[in-house]
Design an enzyme around this catalytic site. Structure first.
Site, PDB file in Angstrom:
ATOM      1  N   SER A  61      50.016  36.576  45.852  1.00 38.40           N
ATOM      2  CA  SER A  61      48.819  36.849  45.053  1.00 38.40           C
ATOM      3  C   SER A  61      47.564  36.395  45.788  1.00 38.40           C
ATOM      4  O   SER A  61      46.484  36.965  45.620  1.00 38.40           O
ATOM      5  CB  SER A  61      48.914  36.139  43.700  1.00 38.40           C
ATOM      6  N   LEU A  62      47.712  35.381  46.623  1.00 35.85           N
ATOM      7  CA  LEU A  62      46.580  34.883  47.405  1.00 35.85           C
ATOM      8  C   LEU A  62      46.071  35.966  48.349  1.00 35.85           C
ATOM      9  O   LEU A  62      44.862  36.155  48.508  1.00 35.85           O
ATOM     10  CB  LEU A  62      47.018  33.644  48.193  1.00 35.85           C
TER      11      LEU A  62
ATOM     12  N   ASP B 214      42.805  45.413  30.881  1.00 41.05           N
ATOM     13  CA  ASP B 214      41.663  46.259  30.542  1.00 41.05           C
ATOM     14  C   ASP B 214      41.120  47.034  31.744  1.00 41.05           C
ATOM     15  O   ASP B 214      40.726  48.194  31.626  1.00 41.05           O
ATOM     16  CB  ASP B 214      40.542  45.423  29.932  1.00 41.05           C
TER      17      ASP B 214
ATOM     18  N   GLU C 127      45.101  40.868  41.241  1.00 41.29           N
ATOM     19  CA  GLU C 127      46.305  41.308  40.517  1.00 41.29           C
ATOM     20  C   GLU C 127      46.159  42.698  39.927  1.00 41.29           C
ATOM     21  O   GLU C 127      47.152  43.384  39.690  1.00 41.29           O
ATOM     22  CB  GLU C 127      46.629  40.299  39.409  1.00 41.29           C
TER      23      GLU C 127
ATOM     24  N   ARG D  72      62.877  34.741  41.705  1.00 42.15           N
ATOM     25  CA  ARG D  72      62.426  34.586  40.324  1.00 42.15           C
ATOM     26  C   ARG D  72      63.121  35.538  39.352  1.00 42.15           C
ATOM     27  O   ARG D  72      63.445  35.145  38.233  1.00 42.15           O
ATOM     28  CB  ARG D  72      60.908  34.808  40.234  1.00 42.15           C
TER      29      ARG D  72
END
Length: 404
Positions: free
Chosen positions: A260-261, A92, A244, A159
């Site tokens: 992400s940290l 959003d 993010e 990944r």
């Protein structure tokens, strides 16, 4: 430099979140507005000067004027059918920024986590990559370790490689899952190291140390987002991003665990310090049209939300090709056009936002005719030097590339 924090074994995110919430509650100057959703960024003279929000409980429209706005609204992975993300992670904030004219980057790079619990009718519960880091094996339906023949690092491959390999195994399987096995590891150590995961799996009747755990990939992390600089600033004055929802550039075409940290803590600190330096700006709020909530439209929203999730999962998922992406693009454009004129009802705005996010991902995936990181094209299976660049999308402008 060490760049990874650990807290309470496998509960780092939870511990950090609780810590920050506690700090916010301690501040008398911080006033939380729960059950409240932002529906529009307020912009004047090309400067973001606040937000328009609606309170779900009272249905009251609230105007927040501010010197700056920091978007920390998370990713969009919940827009897919299977996701490790909370229900609110539907992009959003990105849709709001895109509508306001912000530059959006690299939306085609979606990281699918290889090991999410796969039980029919249940949400995809994330089984941390650290489990494979401790030595867990990936087994196919025949009980064979298939990663050994695919990558020299076997289960510890990147990944995207692991997720793609599992995807191919699932295509050939009857049950549409592969299995995670820790039977060969020290059970005492595993139970101590992953006590939160063990506790959750036990709710479903699985023992992490004795059973083979059914897993399949799930949408996990959005690598791209709202393009920002070193201090979380965007191309719109007064608008900052972190976490993010931002495209900071630290990810590349994939995400290393715990990057992400940096996006959350490092850029969060920088964005807040930069935003605090902006001088006051008086926004004229006299011409704002109120947003309503019509409960009758909730069913319509859920119908389109589920359709968009199916479109993205089927055609814009782990493996993509031109035919599927073109199908996705056509249908998403139809949905977007159908709800383009709806600006004042919350549920219809949500449909418009979901379609916008789907289009940003699909357009980026269609124009990038190569395979790189979290973006895999069956019809363009290798990296191309031509696409060693960021894809940039901006409202009412053609998609472009920004060279590295």
């Amino acid at each position: 430099k060490r760049r990874i924090l650990h807290a309470d074994g496998d509960a780092t995110g939870k511990k950090l979140t609780c810590f920050m919430l506690r700090k916010a509650k301690e501040r008398e100057t911080v006033h939380p507005f729960e059950f409240t959703s932002v529906v529009k960024l307020l912009k004047q003279n090309n400067r973001v000067a606040g937000v328009h929000a609606i309170d779900f409980k009272t249905k009251e429209n609230i105007i927040f004027k501010s010197n700056a706005v920091i978007l920390a609204t998370g990713g969009f992975s919940r827009i897919f059918v299977r996701s490790t993300n909370p229900h609110t992670a539907t992009g959003d904030g990105i849709a709001l920024a895109y509508e306001a004219g912000a530059r959006i980057a690299d939306m085609e790079f979606v990281q699918f986590h290889p090991s999410a619990l796969s039980i029919p009718g249940e949400d995809a519960f994330l089984i941390s990559e650290a489990v494979r880091g401790e030595g867990a094996w990936l087994l196919n339906e025949k009980g064979e370790r298939f990663m050994k023949d695919i990558h020299p690092l076997a289960e510890l491959a990147p990944r995207d490689v692991v997720a793609y390999s599992i995807y191919r195994q699932i295509e050939k399987s009857e049950n549409k899952v592969v299995y995670l096995s820790l039977k060969h590891l020290n059970s005492g150590h595993i139970k101590k190291r992953f006590h939160n995961i063990e506790e959750k799996l036990s709710e479903f009747g699985y023992d992490l140390t004795k059973d083979t755990i059914p897993i399949s990939p799930a949408a996990h992390y959005m690598v791209g987002g709202i393009r920002s600089g070193l201090n979380g600033e965007t191309n719109l004055k007064g608008l900052f991003v972190c976490g993010e929802t931002a495209s900071t550039g630290v990810m590349g075409a994939n995400r290393l665990a715990s990057n992400s940290l940096a996006e959350c803590l490092v850029f969060g600190k920088r964005a807040s310090e930069s935003a605090a330096r902006l001088k006051p700006f008086d926004y004229d709020a006299t011409s704002i049209n109120p947003v309503t909530i019509n409960q009758n439209n909730e069913t319509l929203f859920l119908k389109y939300k589920n359709e968009i999730a199916e479109i993205l999962t089927n055609y814009v998922g782990i493996v993509r090709n031109r035919e599927g992406l073109t199908k996705a693009l056509k249908r998403l454009e139809m949905i977007s056009k159908e709800f383009d004129d709806f600006k004042n009802e919350y549920n219809l705005l949500k449909i418009k936002s979901a379609a916008a996010i789907g289009l940003l991902i699909t357009k980026g995936a269609l124009i990038r005719e190569e395979s790189r990181g979290g973006h895999i094209r069956e019809d363009f299976q290798k990296q191309s030097p031509e696409f060693k660049a960021h894809t940039i999308q901006q409202k009412n402008r053609k998609i472009s590339f920004e060279q590295l």
